[in-house]
Design an enzyme around this catalytic site. Structure first.
Site, PDB file in Angstrom:
ATOM      1  N   LYS A   1       0.835  -1.102  -0.065  1.00 57.85           N
ATOM      2  CA  LYS A   1      -0.154  -0.041  -0.049  1.00 57.85           C
ATOM      3  C   LYS A   1       0.817   1.267   0.116  1.00 57.85           C
ATOM      4  O   LYS A   1       2.069   1.267   0.600  1.00 57.85           O
ATOM      5  CB  LYS A   1      -0.924   0.040   1.123  1.00 57.85           C
ATOM      6  CG  LYS A   1      -0.285  -0.128   2.515  1.00 57.85           C
ATOM      7  CD  LYS A   1       0.465   0.933   3.134  1.00 57.85           C
ATOM      8  CE  LYS A   1       0.245   2.232   3.165  1.00 57.85           C
ATOM      9  NZ  LYS A   1       1.257   2.732   4.554  1.00 57.85           N
TER      10      LYS A   1
ATOM     11  N   ASP B   1       0.899   8.488   4.049  1.00 56.53           N
ATOM     12  CA  ASP B   1       1.555   7.135   3.875  1.00 56.53           C
ATOM     13  C   ASP B   1       1.057   6.273   5.152  1.00 56.53           C
ATOM     14  O   ASP B   1       0.390   5.487   4.882  1.00 56.53           O
ATOM     15  CB  ASP B   1       3.172   7.236   4.091  1.00 56.53           C
ATOM     16  CG  ASP B   1       3.504   5.939   3.829  1.00 56.53           C
ATOM     17  OD1 ASP B   1       3.570   5.010   2.898  1.00 56.53           O
ATOM     18  OD2 ASP B   1       3.852   5.293   5.049  1.00 56.53           O
TER      19      ASP B   1
HETATM   20  P1  NAP Z   1      11.929   1.836   2.482  1.00 62.41           P
HETATM   21  O1  NAP Z   1      12.560   1.199   3.946  1.00 62.41           O
HETATM   22  O2  NAP Z   1      12.615   2.968   2.213  1.00 62.41           O
HETATM   23  O3  NAP Z   1      12.219   0.606   1.465  1.00 62.41           O
HETATM   24  C1  NAP Z   1      11.553   0.605   0.100  1.00 62.41           C
HETATM   25  C2  NAP Z   1      12.968   0.039  -0.881  1.00 62.41           C
HETATM   26  O4  NAP Z   1      12.686  -0.184  -2.256  1.00 62.41           O
HETATM   27  C3  NAP Z   1      14.142   0.494  -0.552  1.00 62.41           C
HETATM   28  O5  NAP Z   1      15.121  -0.030   0.444  1.00 62.41           O
HETATM   29  C4  NAP Z   1      14.924   0.288  -2.076  1.00 62.41           C
HETATM   30  O6  NAP Z   1      15.918  -0.738  -2.237  1.00 62.41           O
HETATM   31  C5  NAP Z   1      13.774   0.092  -2.974  1.00 62.41           C
HETATM   32  N1  NAP Z   1      13.685   1.052  -3.866  1.00 62.41           N
HETATM   33  C6  NAP Z   1      13.164   0.971  -5.271  1.00 62.41           C
HETATM   34  N2  NAP Z   1      13.024   2.039  -6.018  1.00 62.41           N
HETATM   35  C7  NAP Z   1      13.305   2.910  -4.903  1.00 62.41           C
HETATM   36  C8  NAP Z   1      13.234   4.524  -5.018  1.00 62.41           C
HETATM   37  N3  NAP Z   1      12.789   5.034  -6.151  1.00 62.41           N
HETATM   38  N4  NAP Z   1      13.227   5.256  -4.098  1.00 62.41           N
HETATM   39  C9  NAP Z   1      13.138   4.449  -2.763  1.00 62.41           C
HETATM   40  N5  NAP Z   1      13.476   3.193  -2.710  1.00 62.41           N
HETATM   41  C10 NAP Z   1      13.482   2.426  -3.951  1.00 62.41           C
HETATM   42  O7  NAP Z   1      10.406   1.729   2.624  1.00 62.41           O
HETATM   43  P2  NAP Z   1       9.365   0.942   3.242  1.00 62.41           P
HETATM   44  O8  NAP Z   1       9.189   1.644   4.666  1.00 62.41           O
HETATM   45  O9  NAP Z   1       9.794  -0.397   3.279  1.00 62.41           O
HETATM   46  O10 NAP Z   1       8.135   1.185   2.445  1.00 62.41           O
HETATM   47  C11 NAP Z   1       7.968   0.575   1.256  1.00 62.41           C
HETATM   48  C12 NAP Z   1       6.448   0.481   0.922  1.00 62.41           C
HETATM   49  O11 NAP Z   1       5.637  -0.194   1.942  1.00 62.41           O
HETATM   50  C13 NAP Z   1       5.860   2.034   1.042  1.00 62.41           C
HETATM   51  O12 NAP Z   1       4.794   1.694   0.117  1.00 62.41           O
HETATM   52  C14 NAP Z   1       5.051   1.935   2.265  1.00 62.41           C
HETATM   53  O13 NAP Z   1       3.900   2.700   2.474  1.00 62.41           O
HETATM   54  C15 NAP Z   1       4.914   0.384   2.547  1.00 62.41           C
HETATM   55  N6  NAP Z   1       4.633   0.011   4.028  1.00 62.41           N
HETATM   56  C16 NAP Z   1       5.588   0.556   5.003  1.00 62.41           C
HETATM   57  C17 NAP Z   1       5.593   0.343   6.218  1.00 62.41           C
HETATM   58  C18 NAP Z   1       6.536   0.703   7.185  1.00 62.41           C
HETATM   59  O14 NAP Z   1       6.393   0.403   8.236  1.00 62.41           O
HETATM   60  N7  NAP Z   1       7.779   1.084   6.923  1.00 62.41           N
HETATM   61  C19 NAP Z   1       4.416  -0.417   6.882  1.00 62.41           C
HETATM   62  C20 NAP Z   1       3.299  -1.006   5.903  1.00 62.41           C
HETATM   63  C21 NAP Z   1       3.649  -0.385   4.536  1.00 62.41           C
HETATM   64  P3  NAP Z   1      17.033  -0.623  -2.838  1.00 62.41           P
HETATM   65  O15 NAP Z   1      17.966   0.713  -2.790  1.00 62.41           O
HETATM   66  O16 NAP Z   1      18.011  -1.742  -2.330  1.00 62.41           O
HETATM   67  O17 NAP Z   1      16.398  -0.972  -4.285  1.00 62.41           O
END
Ligand code: NAP
Length: 308
Positions: A91, A169
């Site tokens: 999401k 978010d």
């Molecule tokens: P995150 O920690 O920033 O991780 C996302 C990963 O995606 C990055 O580590 C990166 O890995 C990769 N990526 C690929 N293209 C990217 C770009 N253009 N910019 C930044 N990263 C990119 O984010 P996250 O918290 O896991 O969130 C990801 C998704 O999950 C979001 O939609 C968020 O709403 C959802 N979500 C998050 C949480 C939470 O608690 N954090 C909870 C539920 C849902 P590489 O650099 O290795 O490619």
């Protein structure tokens, strides 16, 4: 029992490590077969830095779960669907309504399943809340969703950029619960408090209603230090239901119900398994529509710059 479906996880960041990898490990329906990330690796499986390379090297991996930020997900989903893979989207499912609608059409054309997940709908108190509300008249709803952005999103620059959603978010999680419990809610006004040095809001107030005259007020704020608040109060003709801790707990007129253990992502993968088995599409855009409408009719108010 049939063999688990091999699945590739794309975007190995916070949520992939906190939730997806452990849930896939517990799932009887999926086996993690590959990680795709530019900078990170998953232990014990083959890793790729490029999605196209993964799709052509591993035709045996039939499902793909995209955990990248929403603004970078569309092209990845298109590639995976065109390669005949079943696709699960974190999401919010995309950066715009239009691109997610395009993905639905593409998935239907290629006869693959597409699942736009809303993890908060699988919080343990949401289904009991839906059952409790049956046959009752909802009068009003109040959402308070306040957390500390520095604590939950450290170093996530993408979240502040256009298409990153800012405080929506987390706020969209509340809206995913709201839209599961209250029918046909739409936005009537919004205030978007946006730091002068950022593109996305740090706080938002939304006024909403529906055709039954239910008034819904929501406050989202990313500046909350100390105790964190993720609560929804629903007043009905037969008492007040309160969901707290993001849908983990539920009380009626102040009396707490017995709590079930949290298993949101196990629920998501169980649902994805059903969709994969029947090649169905499950994409509900109603939470994203509310966010889009808040940006359409909201008044932007500048607030002090945000520095991490
Ligand atoms: P995150 O920690 O920033 O991780 C996302 C990963 O995606 C990055 O580590 C990166 O890995 C990769 N990526 C690929 N293209 C990217 C770009 N253009 N910019 C930044 N990263 C990119 O984010 P996250 O918290 O896991 O969130 C990801 C998704 O999950 C979001 O939609 C968020 O709403 C959802 N979500 C998050 C949480 C939470 O608690 N954090 C909870 C539920 C849902 P590489 O650099 O290795 O490619």
């Amino acid at each position: 029992m049939s063999e688990p479906t091999k699945i590739g996880l794309v975007g190995i960041g916070k949520i992939a490590r906190d939730q997806h990898i452990p849930s896939i490990e517990r799932s009887p329906s999926f086996a993690l077969a590959a990680g795709v990330s530019r900078n990170a690796k998953v232990d014990g499986v083959e890793n790729f830095t490029d999605l196209e390379a993964f799709l052509s090297a591993r035709p045996d991996v039939l499902a793909v779960s995209l955990c990248t930020p929403p603004s970078s997900r569309f092209e990845m989903a298109v590639s995976a669907i065109k390669a005949g893979r079943d696709v699960m989207l974190e999401k919010p499912p995309g950066a715009t309504l239009g691109e997610v609608e395009a993905l639905v059409a593409l998935a239907e054309h290629h006869q693959v399943s597409l699942f736009a997940t809303w993890h908060s709908r699988f919080a343990p108190a949401v289904e009991p809340a839906r059952k409790w509300l049956k046959g009752k008249t909802i009068r009003s709803v109040e959402i308070v969703w306040k957390e500390d952005v520095r604590r939950w999103h450290p170093g996530q620059d993408w979240i502040w950029e256009a298409g990153g959603f800012g405080v929506f978010d987390p706020g969209i999680n509340a809206l995913s619960i709201l839209t599961a419990l209250v029918p046909s809610v739409f936005v009537t006004g919004a205030i978007l408090e946006t730091p002068e040095n950022r593109a996305m809001p740090i706080a938002a107030k939304l006024s909403m209603r529906n055709l039954d005259g239910v008034a819904v007020e929501a406050v989202f704020d990313w500046r909350q230090e100390g105790p964190q608040t993720w609560g929804i109060a629903i007043r009905t003709d037969q008492g007040e239901l309160r969901l707290s801790r993001g849908g983990a707990s539920m009380s009626v007129d102040g009396r707490m119900r017995k709590e079930e253990p949290e298993a949101e992502y196990d629920g998501l993968y169980a649902r994805f398994a059903e969709l994969v088995a029947s090649k169905q599409v499950d994409v509900d855009l109603s939470p994203l529509k509310i966010v889009a409408d808040a940006f359409l009719c909201g008044r932007k108010v500048d607030v002090e710059p945000f520095h991490e």
